[in-house]
Design an enzyme around this catalytic site. Sequence first.
Site, PDB file in Angstrom:
ATOM      1  N   ASP A 102      -2.980  11.557  22.706  1.00  0.00           N
ATOM      2  CA  ASP A 102      -2.436  12.884  22.542  1.00  0.00           C
ATOM      3  C   ASP A 102      -3.558  13.771  22.000  1.00  0.00           C
ATOM      4  OD1 ASP A 102       0.639  14.217  21.032  1.00  0.00           O
ATOM      5  OD2 ASP A 102      -0.772  15.018  22.495  1.00  0.00           O
ATOM      6  N   SER A 103      -3.408  15.083  22.154  1.00  0.00           N
ATOM      7  CA  SER A 103      -4.508  16.003  21.827  1.00  0.00           C
ATOM      8  C   SER A 103      -4.623  16.269  20.334  1.00  0.00           C
ATOM      9  CB  SER A 103      -4.273  17.336  22.534  1.00  0.00           C
ATOM     10  OG  SER A 103      -2.940  17.766  22.264  1.00  0.00           O
ATOM     11  N   GLY A 104      -3.554  15.965  19.579  1.00  0.00           N
ATOM     12  CA  GLY A 104      -3.629  16.162  18.140  1.00  0.00           C
ATOM     13  C   GLY A 104      -2.894  17.405  17.658  1.00  0.00           C
ATOM     14  N   GLY A 105      -2.563  18.327  18.543  1.00  0.00           N
ATOM     15  CA  GLY A 105      -1.907  19.573  18.136  1.00  0.00           C
ATOM     16  C   GLY A 105      -0.589  19.310  17.440  1.00  0.00           C
ATOM     17  N   PHE A 106       0.190  18.439  18.029  1.00  0.00           N
ATOM     18  CA  PHE A 106       1.513  18.132  17.472  1.00  0.00           C
ATOM     19  C   PHE A 106       1.376  17.525  16.078  1.00  0.00           C
ATOM     20  CE2 PHE A 106       5.980  17.315  17.813  1.00  0.00           C
ATOM     21  CZ  PHE A 106       6.213  16.136  17.131  1.00  0.00           C
ATOM     22  N   ASP A 156      -2.205  21.882  22.714  1.00  0.00           N
ATOM     23  CA  ASP A 156      -1.071  22.778  22.943  1.00  0.00           C
ATOM     24  C   ASP A 156      -0.455  23.154  21.610  1.00  0.00           C
ATOM     25  OD1 ASP A 156      -0.238  20.135  22.467  1.00  0.00           O
ATOM     26  OD2 ASP A 156       1.715  20.505  23.388  1.00  0.00           O
ATOM     27  N   GLN A 203       5.498  23.894  28.041  1.00  0.00           N
ATOM     28  CA  GLN A 203       6.217  24.310  26.847  1.00  0.00           C
ATOM     29  C   GLN A 203       7.351  25.254  27.273  1.00  0.00           C
ATOM     30  OE1 GLN A 203       6.034  22.990  23.959  1.00  0.00           O
ATOM     31  NE2 GLN A 203       4.097  21.879  24.033  1.00  0.00           N
ATOM     32  N   GLY A 230       7.374  20.009  23.664  1.00  0.00           N
ATOM     33  CA  GLY A 230       8.291  20.926  23.013  1.00  0.00           C
ATOM     34  C   GLY A 230       9.727  20.462  22.956  1.00  0.00           C
ATOM     35  N   ASP A 280       6.792   7.949  25.457  1.00  0.00           N
ATOM     36  CA  ASP A 280       6.228   7.334  24.252  1.00  0.00           C
ATOM     37  C   ASP A 280       7.179   7.626  23.105  1.00  0.00           C
ATOM     38  OD1 ASP A 280       5.107  10.242  23.533  1.00  0.00           O
ATOM     39  OD2 ASP A 280       4.925   8.926  21.764  1.00  0.00           O
TER      40      ASP A 280
HETATM   41  C1  LIG Z   1       8.964  12.758  18.569  1.00  0.00           C
HETATM   42  N1  LIG Z   1       9.125  13.962  19.330  1.00  0.00           N
HETATM   43  C2  LIG Z   1       8.047  14.545  19.907  1.00  0.00           C
HETATM   44  N2  LIG Z   1       6.807  14.035  19.892  1.00  0.00           N
HETATM   45  C3  LIG Z   1       6.032  14.944  20.520  1.00  0.00           C
HETATM   46  C4  LIG Z   1       4.649  14.937  20.739  1.00  0.00           C
HETATM   47  C5  LIG Z   1       3.824  13.751  20.281  1.00  0.00           C
HETATM   48  C6  LIG Z   1       4.066  12.586  21.230  1.00  0.00           C
HETATM   49  N3  LIG Z   1       3.630  11.317  20.633  1.00  0.00           N
HETATM   50  C7  LIG Z   1       2.202  11.188  20.663  1.00  0.00           C
HETATM   51  C8  LIG Z   1       1.655  10.148  19.747  1.00  0.00           C
HETATM   52  C9  LIG Z   1       0.455   9.596  20.097  1.00  0.00           C
HETATM   53  C10 LIG Z   1      -0.107   8.616  19.291  1.00  0.00           C
HETATM   54  C11 LIG Z   1       0.519   8.228  18.124  1.00  0.00           C
HETATM   55  C12 LIG Z   1       1.740   8.818  17.770  1.00  0.00           C
HETATM   56  C13 LIG Z   1       2.315   9.776  18.585  1.00  0.00           C
HETATM   57  C14 LIG Z   1       4.067  16.065  21.380  1.00  0.00           C
HETATM   58  N4  LIG Z   1       2.715  16.102  21.581  1.00  0.00           N
HETATM   59  C15 LIG Z   1       2.154  17.212  22.116  1.00  0.00           C
HETATM   60  N5  LIG Z   1       0.830  17.285  22.287  1.00  0.00           N
HETATM   61  N6  LIG Z   1       2.915  18.291  22.503  1.00  0.00           N
HETATM   62  C16 LIG Z   1       4.262  18.307  22.375  1.00  0.00           C
HETATM   63  O1  LIG Z   1       4.914  19.301  22.732  1.00  0.00           O
HETATM   64  C17 LIG Z   1       4.896  17.150  21.781  1.00  0.00           C
HETATM   65  C18 LIG Z   1       6.287  17.124  21.574  1.00  0.00           C
HETATM   66  C19 LIG Z   1       6.845  16.014  20.929  1.00  0.00           C
HETATM   67  N7  LIG Z   1       8.111  15.737  20.539  1.00  0.00           N
END
Ligand SMILES: CNc1nc2c(CCNCc3ccccc3)c3nc(N)[nH]c(=O)c3cc2[nH]1
Length: 386
Positions: A102-106, A156, A203, A230, A280
């Site tokens: 993942d890009s890290g933004g979340f 994002d 989004q 999102g 995931d």
């Molecule tokens: C739980 N609900 C949820 N998760 C979201 C994530 C993270 C997904 N999990 C990635 C991860 C990778 C490695 C370790 C842990 C987690 C999002 N990531 C991004 N970039 N954008 C989203 O809109 C976005 C929306 C989400 N909703």
Amino acid sequence: SEKTTEQAATTKPFSFKLLKTEGMARRGEITTPHGKVRTPAFMPVGTQATVKAMYPQQVRDLGADVVLGNTYHLMLRPTAERIAKLGGLHKFMGWDHTILTDSGGFQVMSLSGLRKMTEEGVTFSSHHDGSKHFMSPERSVEIQGLLGSDIQMQLDECIALPAERSEVERAMQLSLRWAERSRNQFESMGGPQKGQGLYGIVQGGDVPDLRIESAQRLGELPMEGYSVGGLAVGEPQAVMLKMLEITTPAMPNDKPRYLMGVGTPEDILESVARGIDQFDCVMPTRAGRHGLAYTRFGKVNLKNARHSEDPRPLDEESQCEAASKYSRAYLHHLVRVNEGLGAMLLTWNNLAYYQYLMQGIRDAIDEGRFEEFRQQTKEDWARGDL
Ligand SMILES: CNc1nc2c(CCNCc3ccccc3)c3nc(N)[nH]c(=O)c3cc2[nH]1
């Protein structure tokens, strides 16, 4: 000079084959520099370069084709540069199959302290030691390239729901501009030539016209795949599913669709039926560490005293020893006294169940009986834990 991030053996281009559809459900196969990903796919989360409480070979033996890494965590500790110097994330963690990052933004928005979001990027302080960091669309793709990630995400802005339309629109437009900058950075680093993929992230919150606009404009960028972001941010399941019904038809049909952060077994089943290929979620691993077991017949909370003398295993027909070889009484004991083996066995059981469910979904679509499989599975869950 010593090899830094290991160049994957093949330079075959990233590809997605759509093998079969049934309604909106899709059976496909992604090819990345580290192998094939059978879709629909559940991707275990490995936040800090490990799927918690599991050996990589164990995760592979359960049938996982891809695990997740995380830019936010790894850029802070041990840093992407150090992992690159050690040959890249695959070598570092001993996982020789596909890695998605993942890009890290979340995570910045949900984990870090003081942060400032501008057009340029996001400035934040580490949740470990308060040190200052900056992440732009370009820096995020650079980090994912240093890690050697096979499937990378654009940076994002994901906002929590409910939110004002104006706020949803602002974040959606920003994410679209960041998608283009991420794509330019990805191409300047030779991502496509390495067979890696970059996904755009749709989004638009719970606003139908913004979701459609985001999906359509993102689809005009040459991404290898597209995520639905999102969602799973606190909205009711019905809202999430409604947004999928609106969003997936507006996304490219010939590219993988990844619903981020989802979800429970039921979320996954219902989202496959609405056109999603990749998932995931921290649920199976986190729930396992908190004493919760997922089984074919629903959830079992091993903390509950009713299990204290139950000699039955979780599921004697399971291929996974964590489910077939240990009594509920023993698992209850391990959880109650907080023994590490409890977390290990329940994590193992839960990941085994999630992969069992995904295999069932893939077989059902292959054989043209997904609708029947979906109904039967939901009935089995409703039976509760016999
Ligand atoms: C739980 N609900 C949820 N998760 C979201 C994530 C993270 C997904 N999990 C990635 C991860 C990778 C490695 C370790 C842990 C987690 C999002 N990531 C991004 N970039 N954008 C989203 O809109 C976005 C929306 C989400 N909703």
